[in-house]
Design a protein around this motif. Structure first.
Motif, short mmCIF file in Angstrom:
data_model
loop_
_atom_site.label_atom_id
_atom_site.label_comp_id
_atom_site.label_asym_id
_atom_site.label_seq_id
_atom_site.Cartn_x
_atom_site.Cartn_y
_atom_site.Cartn_z
N SER A 148 0.83 -1.22 0.00
CA SER A 148 0.00 0.00 0.00
C SER A 148 0.86 1.26 0.00
N LEU A 149 2.17 1.10 0.23
CA LEU A 149 3.06 2.27 0.26
C LEU A 149 3.37 2.79 -1.15
N ASP A 150 3.05 1.99 -2.16
CA ASP A 150 3.36 2.39 -3.54
C ASP A 150 2.24 3.25 -4.11
N ASN A 159 -8.25 -0.11 -4.55
CA ASN A 159 -9.61 -0.45 -4.12
C ASN A 159 -9.59 -1.51 -3.02
N LEU A 160 -8.65 -2.44 -3.14
CA LEU A 160 -8.52 -3.47 -2.12
C LEU A 160 -8.18 -2.83 -0.77
N THR A 161 -7.29 -1.83 -0.78
CA THR A 161 -6.94 -1.13 0.46
C THR A 161 -8.18 -0.45 1.04
N SER A 242 0.69 14.20 -0.04
CA SER A 242 2.13 13.90 -0.04
C SER A 242 2.38 12.49 -0.55
N GLN A 243 1.32 11.82 -0.97
CA GLN A 243 1.34 10.42 -1.43
C GLN A 243 1.66 9.45 -0.29
N ALA A 244 1.39 9.90 0.95
CA ALA A 244 1.46 8.97 2.09
C ALA A 244 0.42 7.88 1.82
N ASN A 245 0.66 6.67 2.35
CA ASN A 245 -0.29 5.59 2.06
C ASN A 245 -1.63 5.85 2.74
N LEU A 246 -2.65 5.15 2.28
CA LEU A 246 -4.01 5.43 2.75
C LEU A 246 -4.18 5.17 4.25
N ALA A 248 -1.93 5.54 6.66
CA ALA A 248 -1.33 6.67 7.39
C ALA A 248 -2.21 7.91 7.23
N THR A 249 -2.78 8.06 6.05
CA THR A 249 -3.61 9.23 5.78
C THR A 249 -4.86 9.22 6.65
N ILE A 250 -5.50 8.06 6.74
CA ILE A 250 -6.72 7.95 7.55
C ILE A 250 -6.37 8.09 9.03
N SER A 251 -5.22 7.57 9.41
CA SER A 251 -4.78 7.72 10.80
C SER A 251 -4.64 9.21 11.14
N ALA A 252 -4.14 10.00 10.21
CA ALA A 252 -4.03 11.45 10.44
C ALA A 252 -5.42 12.07 10.57
N GLY A 253 -6.36 11.60 9.75
CA GLY A 253 -7.74 12.10 9.84
C GLY A 253 -8.31 11.80 11.23
N ILE A 254 -8.03 10.61 11.74
CA ILE A 254 -8.53 10.23 13.06
C ILE A 254 -7.93 11.15 14.13
N SER A 255 -6.64 11.44 13.99
CA SER A 255 -6.00 12.32 14.97
C SER A 255 -6.60 13.72 14.93
N ALA A 256 -6.86 14.24 13.73
CA ALA A 256 -7.43 15.58 13.62
C ALA A 256 -8.85 15.62 14.19
N LEU A 257 -9.55 14.52 14.06
CA LEU A 257 -10.93 14.45 14.55
C LEU A 257 -10.99 14.47 16.08
N TRP A 258 -9.93 14.01 16.70
CA TRP A 258 -9.91 13.79 18.14
C TRP A 258 -10.11 15.08 18.96
N GLY A 259 -9.67 16.21 18.41
CA GLY A 259 -9.69 17.47 19.17
C GLY A 259 -11.09 17.85 19.65
N PRO A 260 -11.19 18.47 20.83
CA PRO A 260 -12.50 18.83 21.38
C PRO A 260 -13.26 19.87 20.56
N LEU A 261 -12.55 20.62 19.71
CA LEU A 261 -13.28 21.58 18.87
C LEU A 261 -13.86 20.91 17.65
N HIS A 262 -13.46 19.66 17.39
CA HIS A 262 -13.97 18.92 16.23
C HIS A 262 -14.75 17.72 16.77
N GLY A 263 -14.41 16.50 16.36
CA GLY A 263 -15.20 15.32 16.75
C GLY A 263 -15.15 15.01 18.23
#
Ligand code: CMC
Length: 425
Positions: A148-150, A159-161, A242-246, A248-263
């Motif tokens: 998935s890093l490619d 799609n499999l990822t 940045s073409q980070a794999n999916l 890692a990208t979703i993990s970043a989305g989860i981290s951004a969601l965590w903040g009390p001003l968001h999710g």
């Protein structure tokens, strides 16, 4: 209507194209601004910045409209299943029965996670917040699927990822709760549908039968649909660019969601309601605190960056909250406090003047609580719902070959100065 915007800078007039969306939203295309003028725009918090054009979600904050691929959120929340909505967001159209069956079967094939991942859970303290565990676990998936890093792999492989992520996030989310409880992990049951399977993994025990209440399944389905996308909360697009794999990208989305001003606000709301309840239920006192600029307290679950009239998701959730609690025969004093708080705030000049209305998180926590979901898991539930939206945003961005996201700045620090030896400082 003008199709160019004229900007005068240092005595020269420059023209920039105006872009008009399918719902008549207008933007000044300043992509050549710096090249032609040497200027950049300054918009802290991106309140006026359109980061991209997108065909996924339409949101009109003034009118309180939210549509996924053109379909009103009210209709989808009433009639669709979460996986149908996931398909719609990711692939652009509602699936036929055959397409939905194929999608479900493919996801069901991947619900297990590698056995080695179970050991990771053991290393977390029992009190670890499940959002911290989930974001790390999702990123760790990339280590089990190094292909998935490619970024140049085939569309089929990508799609499999996508299917793997949709399949494994509920398992990892439920296990992060089981781990916190130090309860045995429950393996997924592929004959169950998506929401039922998640509830089974959360609440079943190997020692006895567990019957998932259909009212709870239906409520979860609705909540996940309401959270499934919300256009540009751009973390996923920025990281993915940045073409980070999916993973890692979703993990970043989860981290951004965590903040009390968001999710993270859904957890904060219920904790706030409980505090008000324990404090005697004087909502006027807490509204006054929220208005006091010397007091850091904000009325959690109120206000939204984009909705300045009402949040259509909050309207649906408020009604669902009444329905679900009455179907489950639950009488939660938090609901009464929430309703009182909403009434007082909506009649208050401070909130009226600033267009502060209850948002999606205001009532969702009361429903999650009624479904038996512990407070610390609320933001994980939001992440479970938001996953198809994140995937859709990433897919659109990569298919459009968008450039790496990299804002500029206006530097306001020191101008050049010479290094001073430490003995002379
Ligand atoms: N309680 C009291 N005052 C508030 C609140 C609130 N919840 N929200 C905004 N204000 C005031 C704020 O102090 C400011 O007042 P002034 O103009 O006098 O300085 C004014 O309203 C504008 O606030 P802002 O912070 O500039 O607005 P924003 O658009 O940047 O922030 C927000 C939006 C959601 C971060 C904010 O309303 C907030 O902190 N709400 C509470 C947290 C919350 O419920 N977040 C969940 C959002 S919905 C889930 C999602 O989609 O992310």
């Amino acid at each position: 209507m003008s199709n160019v915007a004229k900007i005068e800078l240092d005595g020269t007039v420059y023209e920039f194209p105006v872009v008009v969306g399918s719902e008549n939203e207008k933007a000044i295309d300043i992509s050549k601004l710096r090249d032609t003028t040497g200027y950049v725009t300054l918009d802290t918090g991106y309140k006026n910045t359109g980061a991209t054009t997108s065909k996924i979600t339409f949101l009109d904050g003034e009118e309180g409209i939210l549509r996924y691929r053109g379909y009103p959120i009210e209709q989808l929340a009433e009639k669709a299943s979460f996986l149908e909505v996931a398909y719609l967001l990711i692939y652009g159209e509602l699936p036929t029965q055959a397409q939905l069956d194929e999608f479900k079967t493919s996801i069901q094939k991947h619900t297990l996670v590698h056995e080695d991942m179970k050991q990771f859970f053991e290393a977390y303290p029992a009190k670890a917040h499940p959002m911290g565990v989930l974001s790390s676990m999702i990123c760790s998936l990339s280590t089990f699927y190094p292909e998935s890093l490619d970024p140049n792999r085939s569309a089929e492989a990508k799609n499999l990822t996508i299917h793997r992520l949709l399949a494994k996030l509920p398992t990892l989310a439920a296990w992060s709760y089981k781990n916190a409880m130090r309860h045995p992990f429950m393996y997924p049951r592929n004959e169950f549908d998506y929401c039922k399977n998640f509830l089974y993994m959360m609440f079943a025990m190997p020692t006895e039968d567990y019957n998932v209440d259909p009212v709870v399944v239906e409520a979860l389905n609705k909540l996940l649909i309401l959270h499934a996308d919300h256009e540009q909360k751009s973390t996923v697009r920025i990281v993915g660019s940045s073409q980070a794999n999916l993973y890692a990208t979703i993990s970043a989305g989860i981290s951004a969601l965590w903040g009390p001003l968001h999710g993270g606000a859904n957890q904060e709301v219920i904790e706030m309601l409980e505090k008000i309840h324990q404090d005697g239920g004087d909502v006027d006192k807490w509204v006054a605190k929220a208005k006091d600029k010397e007091d850091p307290f904000r009325l959690m679950g109120f206000g939204h960056r984009v909705y300045k009239n009402f949040d259509p998701r909050a309207k649906i959730i408020k009604k669902a909250c009444d329905d679900i609690l009455s179907k489950l025969g639950i009488n939660d004093p938090m609901l009464e406090i929430a309703k009182k708080l909403e009434k007082v705030a909506l009649e208050d000049e401070y909130f009226k003047a600033r267009n502060l209305y209850p948002n999606v998180d205001f009532y969702s926590g009361i429903i999650y609580k009624a479904l038996g979901i512990p407070t610390e898991m609320f933001t994980v539930m939001f992440a479970l719902g938001r996953l198809p939206g994140w995937i859709a945003q990433w897919k659109e961005m990569t298919e459009n070959k968008e450039p790496i996201g990299r804002p500029r700045q206006i530097y306001t620090g020191e101008t050049p100065r010479d290094y001073v030896e430490i003995s002379k400082r």
